[in-house]
Design a protein around this motif. Sequence first.
Motif, short mmCIF file in Angstrom:
data_model
loop_
_atom_site.label_atom_id
_atom_site.label_comp_id
_atom_site.label_asym_id
_atom_site.label_seq_id
_atom_site.Cartn_x
_atom_site.Cartn_y
_atom_site.Cartn_z
N GLU A 22 39.14 -7.50 38.28
CA GLU A 22 40.08 -7.54 37.16
C GLU A 22 39.45 -6.98 35.88
O GLU A 22 40.11 -6.29 35.10
CB GLU A 22 40.58 -8.97 36.90
N THR A 23 38.16 -7.27 35.68
CA THR A 23 37.46 -6.77 34.50
C THR A 23 37.35 -5.26 34.55
O THR A 23 37.61 -4.57 33.56
CB THR A 23 36.07 -7.41 34.39
N SER A 25 39.24 -3.26 36.29
CA SER A 25 40.60 -2.72 36.17
C SER A 25 41.04 -2.62 34.72
O SER A 25 41.64 -1.62 34.30
CB SER A 25 41.60 -3.58 36.94
N LEU A 26 40.73 -3.64 33.94
CA LEU A 26 41.10 -3.61 32.52
C LEU A 26 40.32 -2.53 31.79
O LEU A 26 40.87 -1.82 30.95
CB LEU A 26 40.89 -4.97 31.86
N TRP A 49 49.60 -3.76 32.15
CA TRP A 49 48.90 -4.79 32.92
C TRP A 49 49.88 -5.47 33.86
O TRP A 49 50.96 -5.89 33.45
CB TRP A 49 48.28 -5.79 31.95
N ASN A 50 49.51 -5.61 35.14
CA ASN A 50 50.45 -6.19 36.11
C ASN A 50 50.11 -7.63 36.50
O ASN A 50 50.60 -8.13 37.49
CB ASN A 50 50.58 -5.29 37.34
N GLU A 51 49.27 -8.27 35.72
CA GLU A 51 48.95 -9.68 35.93
C GLU A 51 49.43 -10.46 34.71
O GLU A 51 50.06 -9.91 33.83
CB GLU A 51 47.44 -9.84 36.14
N SER A 52 49.04 -11.73 34.64
CA SER A 52 49.49 -12.58 33.53
C SER A 52 48.79 -12.21 32.22
O SER A 52 47.71 -11.63 32.22
CB SER A 52 49.21 -14.05 33.85
N LEU A 55 45.41 -13.85 31.99
CA LEU A 55 44.34 -13.12 32.67
C LEU A 55 43.93 -11.91 31.83
O LEU A 55 42.73 -11.60 31.72
CB LEU A 55 44.77 -12.68 34.06
N LEU A 56 44.87 -11.26 31.21
CA LEU A 56 44.56 -10.12 30.34
C LEU A 56 43.66 -10.58 29.20
O LEU A 56 42.63 -9.96 28.91
CB LEU A 56 45.85 -9.51 29.77
N ARG A 58 41.68 -13.21 29.11
CA ARG A 58 40.37 -13.58 29.66
C ARG A 58 39.51 -12.35 29.91
O ARG A 58 38.32 -12.32 29.57
CB ARG A 58 40.55 -14.37 30.95
N GLU A 59 40.11 -11.31 30.48
CA GLU A 59 39.34 -10.10 30.81
C GLU A 59 38.98 -9.32 29.55
O GLU A 59 37.90 -8.72 29.48
CB GLU A 59 40.10 -9.23 31.80
#
Length: 91
Positions: A22-23, A25-26, A49-52, A55-56, A58-59
């Motif tokens: 995820e990191t 990906s961001l 971003w396709n997650e919450s 999570l965005l 946090r990353e």
Amino acid sequence: MPIPYPEPAMRQKIFSMGLAVETVSLYLLCCALVDAGMPITLDALAEKWNESIGLLDRELKRLVERNIIQKRAGDDPAAVVYQLVDEKNWQ
């Protein structure tokens, strides 16, 4: 005569740092924005971003902690803009 394009923002080092998928990906999303000439903002990232959003957030914090991106000083604290940091300064 070919048109000179600026060098892509993405650095290969990101793949050898042992970061979460995820990191990475961001980071790649941030690079895509820079390559498109767009600022790295929460709104611009959230749009792709396709997650919450949690999570965005946090990353984003992980990328800032590792000095891969940093907040750029601005007039409006509600409109934070990030910038990529040179890979030699990553932690």
